[in-house]
Design a protein around this motif. Sequence first.
Motif, PDB file in Angstrom:
ATOM      1  N   PHE A   1       0.843  -1.191   0.000  1.00 12.17           N
ATOM      2  CA  PHE A   1       0.000   0.000   0.000  1.00 12.17           C
ATOM      3  C   PHE A   1       0.883   1.247   0.000  1.00 12.17           C
ATOM      4  CE2 PHE A   1       0.813  -0.998   4.415  1.00 12.17           C
ATOM      5  CZ  PHE A   1       1.019   0.226   5.017  1.00 12.17           C
ATOM      6  N   VAL A   2       0.372   2.289  -0.621  1.00 11.52           N
ATOM      7  CA  VAL A   2       1.017   3.606  -0.639  1.00 11.52           C
ATOM      8  C   VAL A   2       0.478   4.408   0.533  1.00 11.52           C
ATOM      9  CG1 VAL A   2       1.330   5.739  -1.937  1.00 11.52           C
ATOM     10  CG2 VAL A   2       1.281   3.546  -3.147  1.00 11.52           C
ATOM     11  N   TYR A   3       1.387   5.052   1.278  1.00 10.18           N
ATOM     12  CA  TYR A   3       0.991   5.816   2.463  1.00 10.18           C
ATOM     13  C   TYR A   3       1.315   7.281   2.224  1.00 10.18           C
ATOM     14  CZ  TYR A   3       0.193   6.795   7.430  1.00 10.18           C
ATOM     15  OH  TYR A   3      -0.302   7.275   8.615  1.00 10.18           O
ATOM     16  N   LEU A   4       0.320   8.136   2.444  1.00 10.94           N
ATOM     17  CA  LEU A   4       0.449   9.571   2.190  1.00 10.94           C
ATOM     18  C   LEU A   4       0.609  10.317   3.513  1.00 10.94           C
ATOM     19  CD1 LEU A   4       0.301  11.932   0.122  1.00 10.94           C
ATOM     20  CD2 LEU A   4      -2.155  12.001   0.565  1.00 10.94           C
ATOM     21  N   VAL A   5       1.661  11.128   3.599  1.00  7.01           N
ATOM     22  CA  VAL A   5       1.917  11.954   4.784  1.00  7.01           C
ATOM     23  C   VAL A   5       2.163  13.395   4.333  1.00  7.01           C
ATOM     24  CG1 VAL A   5       2.852  10.043   6.140  1.00  7.01           C
ATOM     25  CG2 VAL A   5       4.385  11.404   4.710  1.00  7.01           C
ATOM     26  N   SER A   6       2.260  14.298   5.310  1.00  2.00           N
ATOM     27  CA  SER A   6       2.462  15.723   4.998  1.00  2.00           C
ATOM     28  C   SER A   6       3.696  16.241   5.716  1.00  2.00           C
ATOM     29  CB  SER A   6       1.224  16.535   5.394  1.00  2.00           C
ATOM     30  OG  SER A   6       0.896  16.328   6.759  1.00  2.00           O
ATOM     31  N   ASN A   7       4.833  15.580   5.499  1.00  2.00           N
ATOM     32  CA  ASN A   7       6.073  15.958   6.179  1.00  2.00           C
ATOM     33  C   ASN A   7       7.103  16.589   5.244  1.00  2.00           C
ATOM     34  OD1 ASN A   7       5.022  14.833   8.550  1.00  2.00           O
ATOM     35  ND2 ASN A   7       5.799  12.796   8.012  1.00  2.00           N
ATOM     36  N   GLY A   8       6.737  16.868   4.016  1.00  2.03           N
ATOM     37  CA  GLY A   8       7.692  17.421   3.065  1.00  2.03           C
ATOM     38  C   GLY A   8       7.871  18.920   3.220  1.00  2.03           C
ATOM     39  N   ASN A   9       8.906  19.448   2.583  1.00  2.70           N
ATOM     40  CA  ASN A   9       9.150  20.888   2.596  1.00  2.70           C
ATOM     41  C   ASN A   9       9.890  21.280   1.328  1.00  2.70           C
ATOM     42  OD1 ASN A   9      12.242  21.013   3.251  1.00  2.70           O
ATOM     43  ND2 ASN A   9      11.375  19.568   4.739  1.00  2.70           N
ATOM     44  N   SER A  10       9.934  22.555   1.068  1.00  2.87           N
ATOM     45  CA  SER A  10      10.599  23.057  -0.132  1.00  2.87           C
ATOM     46  C   SER A  10      11.100  24.466   0.118  1.00  2.87           C
ATOM     47  CB  SER A  10       9.632  23.051  -1.329  1.00  2.87           C
ATOM     48  OG  SER A  10       8.560  23.943  -1.092  1.00  2.87           O
ATOM     49  N   ILE A  11      12.030  24.907  -0.729  1.00  2.24           N
ATOM     50  CA  ILE A  11      12.564  26.270  -0.649  1.00  2.24           C
ATOM     51  C   ILE A  11      12.936  26.712  -2.046  1.00  2.24           C
ATOM     52  CG2 ILE A  11      14.915  25.491  -0.193  1.00  2.24           C
ATOM     53  CD1 ILE A  11      13.242  28.646   1.279  1.00  2.24           C
ATOM     54  N   ARG A  12      12.649  27.950  -2.360  1.00  4.62           N
ATOM     55  CA  ARG A  12      12.998  28.507  -3.664  1.00  4.62           C
ATOM     56  C   ARG A  12      13.482  29.935  -3.486  1.00  4.62           C
ATOM     57  NH1 ARG A  12      11.076  31.440  -8.240  1.00  4.62           N
ATOM     58  NH2 ARG A  12      11.657  30.435 -10.221  1.00  4.62           N
ATOM     59  N   HIS A  13      14.627  30.245  -4.104  1.00  6.77           N
ATOM     60  CA  HIS A  13      15.169  31.600  -4.131  1.00  6.77           C
ATOM     61  C   HIS A  13      15.327  32.010  -5.592  1.00  6.77           C
ATOM     62  CE1 HIS A  13      16.110  31.558   0.175  1.00  6.77           C
ATOM     63  NE2 HIS A  13      16.575  30.333  -0.003  1.00  6.77           N
ATOM     64  N   SER A  14      14.952  33.230  -5.895  1.00  9.15           N
ATOM     65  CA  SER A  14      15.107  33.716  -7.269  1.00  9.15           C
ATOM     66  C   SER A  14      15.446  35.197  -7.254  1.00  9.15           C
ATOM     67  CB  SER A  14      13.829  33.485  -8.079  1.00  9.15           C
ATOM     68  OG  SER A  14      12.778  34.312  -7.628  1.00  9.15           O
ATOM     69  N   GLY A  15      16.275  35.584  -8.194  1.00 10.79           N
ATOM     70  CA  GLY A  15      16.602  36.982  -8.423  1.00 10.79           C
ATOM     71  C   GLY A  15      16.284  37.347  -9.854  1.00 10.79           C
ATOM     72  N   GLN A  16      15.734  38.510 -10.044  1.00 11.34           N
ATOM     73  CA  GLN A  16      15.296  38.911 -11.385  1.00 11.34           C
ATOM     74  C   GLN A  16      15.734  40.337 -11.683  1.00 11.34           C
ATOM     75  OE1 GLN A  16      11.010  39.917 -12.720  1.00 11.34           O
ATOM     76  NE2 GLN A  16      11.245  37.746 -13.249  1.00 11.34           N
ATOM     77  N   LEU A  17      16.244  40.518 -12.882  1.00  6.31           N
ATOM     78  CA  LEU A  17      16.605  41.839 -13.391  1.00  6.31           C
ATOM     79  C   LEU A  17      15.740  42.131 -14.602  1.00  6.31           C
ATOM     80  CD1 LEU A  17      18.367  44.403 -13.587  1.00  6.31           C
ATOM     81  CD2 LEU A  17      19.977  43.056 -14.971  1.00  6.31           C
ATOM     82  N   GLN A  18      15.054  43.253 -14.551  1.00  4.62           N
ATOM     83  CA  GLN A  18      14.156  43.631 -15.639  1.00  4.62           C
ATOM     84  C   GLN A  18      14.496  45.042 -16.115  1.00  4.62           C
ATOM     85  OE1 GLN A  18       9.766  45.007 -15.314  1.00  4.62           O
ATOM     86  NE2 GLN A  18       9.651  42.784 -15.594  1.00  4.62           N
ATOM     87  N   VAL A  19      14.670  45.188 -17.411  1.00  5.88           N
ATOM     88  CA  VAL A  19      14.899  46.493 -18.034  1.00  5.88           C
ATOM     89  C   VAL A  19      13.810  46.688 -19.079  1.00  5.88           C
ATOM     90  CG1 VAL A  19      16.467  47.948 -19.351  1.00  5.88           C
ATOM     91  CG2 VAL A  19      17.383  46.343 -17.656  1.00  5.88           C
ATOM     92  N   ARG A  20      13.083  47.797 -18.935  1.00  6.84           N
ATOM     93  CA  ARG A  20      11.965  48.055 -19.833  1.00  6.84           C
ATOM     94  C   ARG A  20      12.138  49.404 -20.509  1.00  6.84           C
ATOM     95  NH1 ARG A  20       8.036  47.638 -16.359  1.00  6.84           N
ATOM     96  NH2 ARG A  20       7.672  49.859 -15.987  1.00  6.84           N
TER      97      ARG A  20
END
Length: 994
Positions: free
Chosen positions: A751-770
């Motif tokens: 059987f597949v067992y589903l839990v809610s113990n995961g985590n994530s992280i994301r960092h982003s930098g953006q340069l925009q010239v208009r």
Amino acid sequence: MSHRVLLCILALEGGWLAPAAEHHGLVKFAGLPLPGATVTAGLGEKRLTTVTDPQGVYSFPDLPDGVWKIRVEMLCFTPQEREIGVAPGAPSPIWELEAMTINKIKEFSLPPPNTETATGGSELARAAPSKSKSGPQRANTSTAFQRAELAASISTPQAKDTGAALPEEFNQAPSDGFLINGSVNNAANTPFSQSAAFGNNRLRRSLYNASFGLRLNNSLWDARSYSLTGQNTPKPAYTRAQGSLTFGGPLRIPRLVPRGPELTVTYQWVRNRNASVYTGLVPTAAQRAGDFSELPSIIDPTTGLPLPDNRIPQNRISAQAKILAGLYPVPNFASSLYNYQLPLIANSHQDALQARANKASRNNSFTGQFAFSSMRGDNTSPFGFLDLNNSRSVDTSLAWNRRLGRSLTSTVTMQLSRESVRITPYFAQRFNISGLAGIAGNNQEPANWGPPALSFSSGIAPLSTANSSLSRNQTGGISGSLLWSSGSHNITFGGDYRRQQFNLLSQENPRGAFAFSGGPGQDFAAFLFGIPDTINIAFGNPDKYFRATSYAAFFADDWRAASSVTLTFGLRWEYASPIRELRNRLVNLDLAPDFSAATSAISSSPIHPDRAGFQPRIGLAWRPGLTSSLVVRAGYGVYYDTGVYLPIATSMAQQAPLSRSLSIQNNGALTMANAFTAVPNVASPTFAVDPNLQVGYAQSWQVAVQRDLPASLVAMVTYLGTKGTRAKQQILPNTWPAGGINPCPSCPTGFVYLVSNGNSIRHSGQLQVRRRLRAGFMAQLTYTFAKSLDNAALGGQGSAVIAQNWLDLASERGLSSFDQRHVVNLTAQYTTGMGIAGGTLLGGWTGAWLKDWTVAGQLTAGSGLPLTPVWFAPVRNTGVTGSIRPDFTGAPLYAAPPGLHLNPASVTASGAGRWGNAGRNSITGPAQFSLNASLSRTFRLGDRLNADLRIDATNPLNYAVFSKWNVMATSAQFGLPAAANAMRNLQVVMRVRF
């Protein structure tokens, strides 16, 4: 929506800022539309100005929510001013101006121009030139002509439809005022020039408007689909057509409805015939006959000994294999990698009707909407199976906005939607393939006739067809809010209630599934013997009645703390109840803490409620110096993923002991003929969930700094961070690697067992010239550098949905499936204006044909997305395949032989008794590239008749771009392109407005 998809959306949206909505209204005189009226919207110190078009309509495309003071004025008319609440779904006001008396006209004078720096709004709008506080401003002819040309070039429908995002400062078109007392404002806010009549007010002018649009695409205009094999695959004939018809105006019936609501009705239809190319590997005639003489030694699965001459005697080929193998097409060219390629056709038809009505009085306004949609389609599989789908939906809403005082406005909205979706497989009610093949124990009701699903480790195309299903869903809800404007504060608070029904008539896996693993040829040989490696099935209790309720309450304050500082902060609480089944037919496992024992638990809702859905949010906009263009923005917010319960309930609805379900590894005694009957009728559930499952949430924060540069340039640097918590994880308890020792033979597995113990992280930098619109040209260049990690293991391009080692979830941490390290996006647009060449204004036919054309393009280039290598083999004591990863050998992964993009020598099976050391998402896929372009123009055919023409080109360079590699390490296709993006595609869009 999965937790990781939520994080991706949040990252793309760039954090939480104050909400905004499109606000528009209608200005009339004597019951007729009044063009050329100046409309000024003010909130705090912020002022935005526009002008009514020939239909008397004005629009502010992106007005921040709040109570705005709207002023409508025009020479020789008495000005009007109201406080109007702006929010999504708010009704459109209707203004009725009155003509001034002669004395009032003599007293009327234009105030001198007053240019200010706009600092209001949640985003601290940049300094807007020439925006008047209280009325139209004087302008000389030259300045007015230039600004009118600018407004026309940025507000034409074709400019909006190019797909290029217009800069923020173009959202509000300028007001030019009157050139000469008594003349009209010529095209200050619309591309349609007005005639020289005062106000363009004609008694015979129609109160109604309409438009007709048509989008056409034909295979003759498009390039042939890219061939992954190099074979000359014929291009099928196809046509795509989309049309729309819109009619709008007041609903008036003499003596019955003299002053009815403003009504807009739109009908849209789609008639598409789409084509694609399928590439795959199918068994050859020799292999179907049991001849594997061209392959390495094939092992007899019943004896464990090599087959003599690598041939299977005809009398040992199972009857089930003979019937199922006959469903495969024959190869249409010779190759050991791909040997079958053909074009596929899919048809889709859609009809949609939308109607919108609004009626406003002094203190009340009502807006009603109705939408109906009908979609019919079919999908042809590579095996020639034609599955049909049919869906219908109805969506209605009614909004009531009432002004309770000078500073208080209430809004109440009611909504009801219904949807039905029916899927009819090719074999339903036609051919009982399982019965003909002698496969017993699966569901052989006429609605579920068809073959079982087959999958192979060597890359042979899987055999599958859709499952019959009928779903009827309904959502009803009511929401309310109060908007209170007090000094520098605009406070909104309210809540909503929603009730959902999901009524399903379907089976999860009624015909069952067989998987065959082993080296090239070994998997198909096992199929011919009729001995699968894993067996899966789930059916019973086809009718399911799910119910869910959600509540929300919120508070927000848009505070103009100072002339240079705006704060937006608030708190939202949201609760979505776990799905409940009306007949108490959800089955979960009651597990011991160490997973050593399990018993089935039947209930209506086995998951405990999670009511801790508090989501604080705050935004800041600050202009450090009032004379400087520097603007700093920052924000923080918490967002909950409340849509997690429906897939969980569907998986728990068809399990033993209420239904027949099993997911097992073959012990060698089961065949395709008896696999579903040899196992006891009441087997163990195949899915379980932690009853204390918590709703995942994401924290998002960002800081952005913007500044004007010379040469009409604007630069902005942004940092965005997102952290996900309580992400879903799926594990296989009590499993062990191949060649190892079972640590607990008596423990429950499978059987597949589903839990809610995961985590994530994301960092982003953006340069925009208009580059702001100047001389008809505007452009925007954006570069994003980002990295995202998680251990959620919830899928993506080629990644496993189940953790490999249930005792070491830390080893599942890797790049997110949507992680893209570098992305460059360039958008540009040029408008020819009045037809100028070499600095000279052209006349005659040359100038007439060159003017008013808009050319736009968008180019996106980025690094590849991550992929997870897969070793196709069953997890011990389960029916799960695809979650095991191989070992990296140390050979260069990307030093591939000719024709491949990945090196097959870099991966191998893991050693006995341990899991593979290849990480999740440890392969970088192909680089991404796309280029789109468009050419458009509006032709003015009369005072009210206009025609829009646009040509859209997708991949105009006809450049082949692969979207992913084949990463199944057990397949001979490892390292080959698995798919390619569409080649050149042209569409012609025509619209007539009158």
